[in-house]
Design a protein around this motif. Structure first.
Motif: not given
Length: 184
Positions: A3, A46-49, A51-53, A55-56
């Protein structure tokens, strides 16, 4: 699942220039008076993925950003290894001219020693963890190593909090086959 506790889009204290700082959750070093003790818990954020990379993190890397700083918590804890590895690889692929700084409680000399111990015996117990740690280290530009030691606290030090910690130029260290400091 690893996370991300927080993302700071504009920092100047965690490396040269203006940087995006990524704070992983979870640490088991438990340094006395740690400045991020609230991040010892692995369940914060928040869980790292991918998609996270995408978008954020990736949208924050503007032209004026010098690079990415990865800290925590402990990004090299075995629970965060795969996510840290992916973050480093994705970032280097997308932004090859920007630098990566990584802060860890692990000692560079121990990381190097464990890598040398396991590189010829990759099936040994815990080999994957140490080999992955070294793969991450070999892809960052600067490593700030060592646990924070409150009794060695020194607010005059650049980019670190205690005298035992070192700011290491990883690329030069690998090229010269010896540890090279980025700054004293």
């Amino acid at each position: 699942m690893s996370k991300i506790a927080k993302v700071k889009p504009y920092t100047i204290e965690n490396g040269d220039g203006i940087r995006v700082s990524i704070f992983f959750s979870g640490c088991e070093h438990y340094c006395k008076n740690c400045f991020n003790s609230e991040l010892w818990d692995f369940n914060i954020g928040e869980t790292f993925s991918r998609e996270y990379y995408e978008n954020k993190i990736k949208p924050l890397i503007k032209d004026y950003i010098n690079g990415l700083t990865i800290l925590g918590g402990e990004p090299l804890h075995h629970k965060n290894l795969f996510a840290t590895y992916r973050l480093v690889k994705w970032f280097k692929n997308d932004f090859p001219d920007k630098t990566i700084w990584l802060y860890t409680g692990y000692d560079f000399d121990i990381l190097n020693s464990k890598y040398n111990e396991y590189k010829y015996t990759p099936f040994a117990a815990s080999a994957d963890e140490w080999l992955t740690r070294w793969e991450i280290i070999s892809n960052v530009d600067v490593l700030v190593d060592g646990e924070y030691i409150d009794e060695q606290k020194d607010l005059t030090l650049k980019f670190r909090g205690s005298k035992n910690q070192r700011v290491i130029d990883v690329k030069q260290s690998l090229t010269q086959s010896k540890m090279v400091l980025y700054c004293d």
